[in-house]
Scaffold this motif. Structure first.
Motif, PDB file in Angstrom:
ATOM      1  N   ARG A 197       0.851  -1.187   0.000  1.00  0.00           N
ATOM      2  CA  ARG A 197       0.000   0.000   0.000  1.00  0.00           C
ATOM      3  C   ARG A 197       0.888   1.240   0.000  1.00  0.00           C
ATOM      4  N   ILE A 198       0.532   2.201  -0.828  1.00  0.00           N
ATOM      5  CA  ILE A 198       1.284   3.451  -0.911  1.00  0.00           C
ATOM      6  C   ILE A 198       0.981   4.282   0.327  1.00  0.00           C
ATOM      7  N   ASP A 199       2.009   4.849   0.917  1.00  0.00           N
ATOM      8  CA  ASP A 199       1.881   5.668   2.113  1.00  0.00           C
ATOM      9  C   ASP A 199       0.931   6.841   1.846  1.00  0.00           C
ATOM     10  N   PRO A 200      -0.107   7.003   2.678  1.00  0.00           N
ATOM     11  CA  PRO A 200      -1.059   8.103   2.486  1.00  0.00           C
ATOM     12  C   PRO A 200      -0.404   9.483   2.469  1.00  0.00           C
ATOM     13  N   GLU A 201       0.651   9.674   3.241  1.00  0.00           N
ATOM     14  CA  GLU A 201       1.333  10.977   3.241  1.00  0.00           C
ATOM     15  C   GLU A 201       2.007  11.237   1.894  1.00  0.00           C
ATOM     16  N   ARG A 202       2.528  10.194   1.286  1.00  0.00           N
ATOM     17  CA  ARG A 202       3.133  10.320  -0.051  1.00  0.00           C
ATOM     18  C   ARG A 202       2.058  10.677  -1.078  1.00  0.00           C
ATOM     19  N   LEU A 203       0.895  10.054  -0.954  1.00  0.00           N
ATOM     20  CA  LEU A 203      -0.216  10.365  -1.859  1.00  0.00           C
ATOM     21  C   LEU A 203      -0.643  11.821  -1.692  1.00  0.00           C
ATOM     22  N   LYS A 204      -0.814  12.226  -0.446  1.00  0.00           N
ATOM     23  CA  LYS A 204      -1.250  13.595  -0.156  1.00  0.00           C
ATOM     24  C   LYS A 204      -0.246  14.615  -0.696  1.00  0.00           C
ATOM     25  N   ALA A 205       1.039  14.344  -0.508  1.00  0.00           N
ATOM     26  CA  ALA A 205       2.084  15.252  -0.994  1.00  0.00           C
ATOM     27  C   ALA A 205       2.067  15.367  -2.516  1.00  0.00           C
ATOM     28  N   ALA A 206       1.591  14.321  -3.182  1.00  0.00           N
ATOM     29  CA  ALA A 206       1.526  14.319  -4.652  1.00  0.00           C
ATOM     30  C   ALA A 206       0.177  14.825  -5.167  1.00  0.00           C
ATOM     31  N   ASN A 207      -0.663  15.348  -4.278  1.00  0.00           N
ATOM     32  CA  ASN A 207      -1.991  15.856  -4.621  1.00  0.00           C
ATOM     33  C   ASN A 207      -2.934  14.736  -5.073  1.00  0.00           C
ATOM     34  N   LEU A 208      -2.769  13.573  -4.445  1.00  0.00           N
ATOM     35  CA  LEU A 208      -3.673  12.448  -4.644  1.00  0.00           C
ATOM     36  C   LEU A 208      -4.438  12.263  -3.336  1.00  0.00           C
ATOM     37  N   HIS A 209      -5.669  11.795  -3.424  1.00  0.00           N
ATOM     38  CA  HIS A 209      -6.444  11.614  -2.200  1.00  0.00           C
ATOM     39  C   HIS A 209      -5.769  10.544  -1.344  1.00  0.00           C
ATOM     40  N   PRO A 210      -5.481  10.844  -0.087  1.00  0.00           N
ATOM     41  CA  PRO A 210      -4.703   9.920   0.748  1.00  0.00           C
ATOM     42  C   PRO A 210      -5.398   8.592   1.063  1.00  0.00           C
ATOM     43  N   GLU A 211      -6.723   8.547   0.974  1.00  0.00           N
ATOM     44  CA  GLU A 211      -7.427   7.295   1.260  1.00  0.00           C
ATOM     45  C   GLU A 211      -7.752   6.518  -0.007  1.00  0.00           C
ATOM     46  N   THR A 212      -8.180   7.209  -1.058  1.00  0.00           N
ATOM     47  CA  THR A 212      -8.571   6.500  -2.285  1.00  0.00           C
ATOM     48  C   THR A 212      -7.399   6.327  -3.237  1.00  0.00           C
TER      49      THR A 212
END
Length: 171
Positions: free
Chosen positions: A15-30
């Motif tokens: 699973r991709i780290d939610p903080e990494r997703l958020k930093a990339a402007n991706l929704h951290p949960e979806t």
């Protein structure tokens, strides 16, 4: 079904780290990105001005359909590879619904631009544009909700059909 329950339907792989997703402007949960919706916003902007500037129909003709992965493959989005990876790890029910909505919006845009090139009256053109915009904005709002992980029972129970698109342009 909750978003946490749906996570069990994710693709294999870490699973991709939610903080990494958020930093990339991706929704951290979806793991999904609203950047995908920009392609539909572009068509909406063109449709909003086509009645005042008919030359925009030519720009609308240049609009190219693309699904989520194609969009990011062609994109200059700085985290495009992560966006594609995260899409494949997103809950299947969300991916399916987002794909359905993207397909429906694409069909609506393609049908509208075809209708606008057949030489209709100004009144008919305005009616097509108004119906198209109303439908696109409704679908866009739902797609945004999917990206942001709205309650999954709403996603699972929603169903768009080609009949809706056909009915929009039947007259």
């Amino acid at each position: 079904m909750t978003l946490a329950d749906a996570n069990h339907t994710r693709s294999h792989g870490p699973r991709i780290d939610p903080e990494r997703l958020k930093a990339a402007n991706l929704h951290p949960e979806t793991g999904l990105a609203t950047d995908y919706l920009n392609r539909f916003n572009e068509a909406i902007m063109l449709l909003e001005i086509v009645n005042d500037d008919p030359s925009c129909v030519e720009e609308l003709q240049a609009w190219e359909p693309a699904d989520y992965v194609e969009h990011f493959s062609r994109s200059t989005f700085k985290a495009r590879d992560l966006a594609i990876e995260a899409y494949h790890q997103a809950p299947l029910v969300l991916r399916r619904r987002l794909d359905e909505l993207g397909g429906t919006m694409t069909s609506i845009i393609v049908a509208a631009r075809e209708a606008l090139t057949i030489g209709m009256s100004e009144e008919e053109s305005r009616a097509v544009v108004e119906m198209t915009l109303a439908s696109l904005k409704e679908h866009l709002s739902e797609a945004s909700a999917v990206i942001h992980g709205k309650p999954l029972q709403d996603v699972e129970s929603a169903s768009e059909t080609q009949d809706e698109v056909d009915a929009l342009f039947a007259d």
